[in-house]
Design a protein around this motif. Structure first.
Motif, PDB file in Angstrom:
ATOM      1  N   SER A 142     100.800  64.383 -98.186  1.00  0.00           N
ATOM      2  CA  SER A 142     101.089  63.078 -98.095  1.00  0.00           C
ATOM      3  C   SER A 142      99.908  62.013 -99.080  1.00  0.00           C
ATOM      4  O   SER A 142     100.469  61.119 -99.514  1.00  0.00           O
ATOM      5  CB  SER A 142     100.919  62.639 -96.647  1.00  0.00           C
ATOM      6  OG  SER A 142     100.967  61.346 -96.602  1.00  0.00           O
ATOM      7  N   GLY A 143      98.773  62.752 -98.772  1.00  0.00           N
ATOM      8  CA  GLY A 143      97.828  62.080 -99.725  1.00  0.00           C
ATOM      9  C   GLY A 143      97.951  62.238-101.178  1.00  0.00           C
ATOM     10  O   GLY A 143      98.078  61.226-101.863  1.00  0.00           O
ATOM     11  N   LEU A 144      98.480  63.488-101.578  1.00  0.00           N
ATOM     12  CA  LEU A 144      98.836  63.584-103.087  1.00  0.00           C
ATOM     13  C   LEU A 144      99.969  62.581-103.451  1.00  0.00           C
ATOM     14  O   LEU A 144      99.902  62.141-104.288  1.00  0.00           O
ATOM     15  CB  LEU A 144      99.157  64.935-103.055  1.00  0.00           C
ATOM     16  CG  LEU A 144      99.483  65.475-104.574  1.00  0.00           C
ATOM     17  CD1 LEU A 144      98.228  65.559-105.342  1.00  0.00           C
ATOM     18  CD2 LEU A 144      99.850  66.999-104.482  1.00  0.00           C
ATOM     19  N   GLY A 145     101.048  62.564-102.577  1.00  0.00           N
ATOM     20  CA  GLY A 145     102.342  61.722-102.848  1.00  0.00           C
ATOM     21  C   GLY A 145     101.877  60.309-103.167  1.00  0.00           C
ATOM     22  O   GLY A 145     102.311  59.654-104.120  1.00  0.00           O
ATOM     23  N   LEU A 188      99.865  59.760-106.320  1.00  0.00           N
ATOM     24  CA  LEU A 188     100.645  59.850-107.372  1.00  0.00           C
ATOM     25  C   LEU A 188     101.586  58.833-107.636  1.00  0.00           C
ATOM     26  O   LEU A 188     101.687  58.080-108.710  1.00  0.00           O
ATOM     27  CB  LEU A 188     101.662  61.165-107.431  1.00  0.00           C
ATOM     28  CG  LEU A 188     100.994  62.423-107.957  1.00  0.00           C
ATOM     29  CD1 LEU A 188     101.977  63.474-107.446  1.00  0.00           C
ATOM     30  CD2 LEU A 188     100.503  62.655-109.232  1.00  0.00           C
ATOM     31  N   LEU A 189     101.983  58.143-106.465  1.00  0.00           N
ATOM     32  CA  LEU A 189     102.690  56.743-106.420  1.00  0.00           C
ATOM     33  C   LEU A 189     101.632  55.643-106.907  1.00  0.00           C
ATOM     34  O   LEU A 189     102.236  54.693-107.715  1.00  0.00           O
ATOM     35  CB  LEU A 189     103.226  56.533-105.096  1.00  0.00           C
ATOM     36  CG  LEU A 189     104.163  55.205-105.121  1.00  0.00           C
ATOM     37  CD1 LEU A 189     105.267  55.454-105.738  1.00  0.00           C
ATOM     38  CD2 LEU A 189     104.678  55.251-103.548  1.00  0.00           C
ATOM     39  N   PHE A 190     100.444  55.581-106.333  1.00  0.00           N
ATOM     40  CA  PHE A 190      99.437  54.397-106.754  1.00  0.00           C
ATOM     41  C   PHE A 190      99.414  54.476-108.141  1.00  0.00           C
ATOM     42  O   PHE A 190      99.290  53.562-108.897  1.00  0.00           O
ATOM     43  CB  PHE A 190      98.413  54.777-105.882  1.00  0.00           C
ATOM     44  CG  PHE A 190      97.086  53.699-106.271  1.00  0.00           C
ATOM     45  CD1 PHE A 190      97.315  52.271-106.006  1.00  0.00           C
ATOM     46  CD2 PHE A 190      96.244  54.059-107.229  1.00  0.00           C
ATOM     47  CE1 PHE A 190      96.215  51.664-106.048  1.00  0.00           C
ATOM     48  CE2 PHE A 190      95.092  53.206-107.427  1.00  0.00           C
ATOM     49  CZ  PHE A 190      95.267  51.777-106.943  1.00  0.00           C
ATOM     50  N   PHE A 191      98.752  55.774-108.746  1.00  0.00           N
ATOM     51  CA  PHE A 191      98.435  55.758-110.226  1.00  0.00           C
ATOM     52  C   PHE A 191      99.742  55.787-111.140  1.00  0.00           C
ATOM     53  O   PHE A 191      99.630  55.461-112.292  1.00  0.00           O
ATOM     54  CB  PHE A 191      97.833  57.194-110.342  1.00  0.00           C
ATOM     55  CG  PHE A 191      96.530  57.156-109.992  1.00  0.00           C
ATOM     56  CD1 PHE A 191      95.358  56.192-110.420  1.00  0.00           C
ATOM     57  CD2 PHE A 191      95.874  58.084-108.804  1.00  0.00           C
ATOM     58  CE1 PHE A 191      94.032  56.074-109.735  1.00  0.00           C
ATOM     59  CE2 PHE A 191      94.711  57.944-108.511  1.00  0.00           C
ATOM     60  CZ  PHE A 191      93.870  56.735-108.723  1.00  0.00           C
ATOM     61  N   GLY A 192     100.938  56.054-110.678  1.00  0.00           N
ATOM     62  CA  GLY A 192     102.191  56.235-111.452  1.00  0.00           C
ATOM     63  C   GLY A 192     102.365  54.474-111.708  1.00  0.00           C
ATOM     64  O   GLY A 192     102.962  54.406-112.953  1.00  0.00           O
ATOM     65  N   THR A 193     102.036  53.588-110.820  1.00  0.00           N
ATOM     66  CA  THR A 193     102.482  52.227-111.362  1.00  0.00           C
ATOM     67  C   THR A 193     101.539  52.015-112.246  1.00  0.00           C
ATOM     68  O   THR A 193     101.905  50.824-112.942  1.00  0.00           O
ATOM     69  CB  THR A 193     102.272  51.389-109.799  1.00  0.00           C
ATOM     70  OG1 THR A 193     100.847  51.692-109.265  1.00  0.00           O
ATOM     71  CG2 THR A 193     103.015  51.790-108.788  1.00  0.00           C
TER      72      THR A 193
END
Length: 119
Positions: A19-22, A25-30
């Motif tokens: 969950s933390g990894l997801g 990734l979503l945070f930095f993906g933006t």
């Protein structure tokens, strides 16, 4: 019974880690991808009158001689509005929305008038 307890704790730790990894990734993906930012923070609308931002896709020729492909570079820009006009400012250029063509294009400057009419 003790093995089952440790198995459950291990499963919970895996779930927390994933969950933390997801989330990371979503945070930095933006930040890394305009497409991810558009998917997460915006929704697609049918009319430019309802939109707040536009995704500009610019095609650049590849600098590698043996490749014939083009590279697409996308950017997210905010729409500007007045009572009659919708426009975007992209790369120090003002692009106006043309309803009849359903696209943004540069301002048309008429150069055949006397200078006094421009002021």
């Amino acid at each position: 019974a003790e093995k089952d307890f440790y198995g459950v704790i291990e499963l919970v730790l895996y779930c927390v880690f994933l969950s933390g990894l997801g989330n990371a990734l979503l945070f930095f993906g933006t930040f890394w991808s305009v497409q991810v930012r558009c998917t997460v923070a915006f929704r697609r609308v049918k009319s430019v009158k309802e939109a707040t931002h536009a995704k500009v896709i610019r095609r650049e020729a590849s600098h590698v001689a043996e490749h014939d492909a083009t590279l697409a570079v996308s950017t997210l820009v905010a729409l500007c509005r007045s009572e009659q006009t919708i426009w975007i400012e992209y790369r120090k250029k003002v692009l106006l929305w043309r309803e009849e063509k359903a696209c943004f294009e540069r301002r048309k400057v008429v150069l055949d008038k006397p200078v006094s009419e421009y002021f």
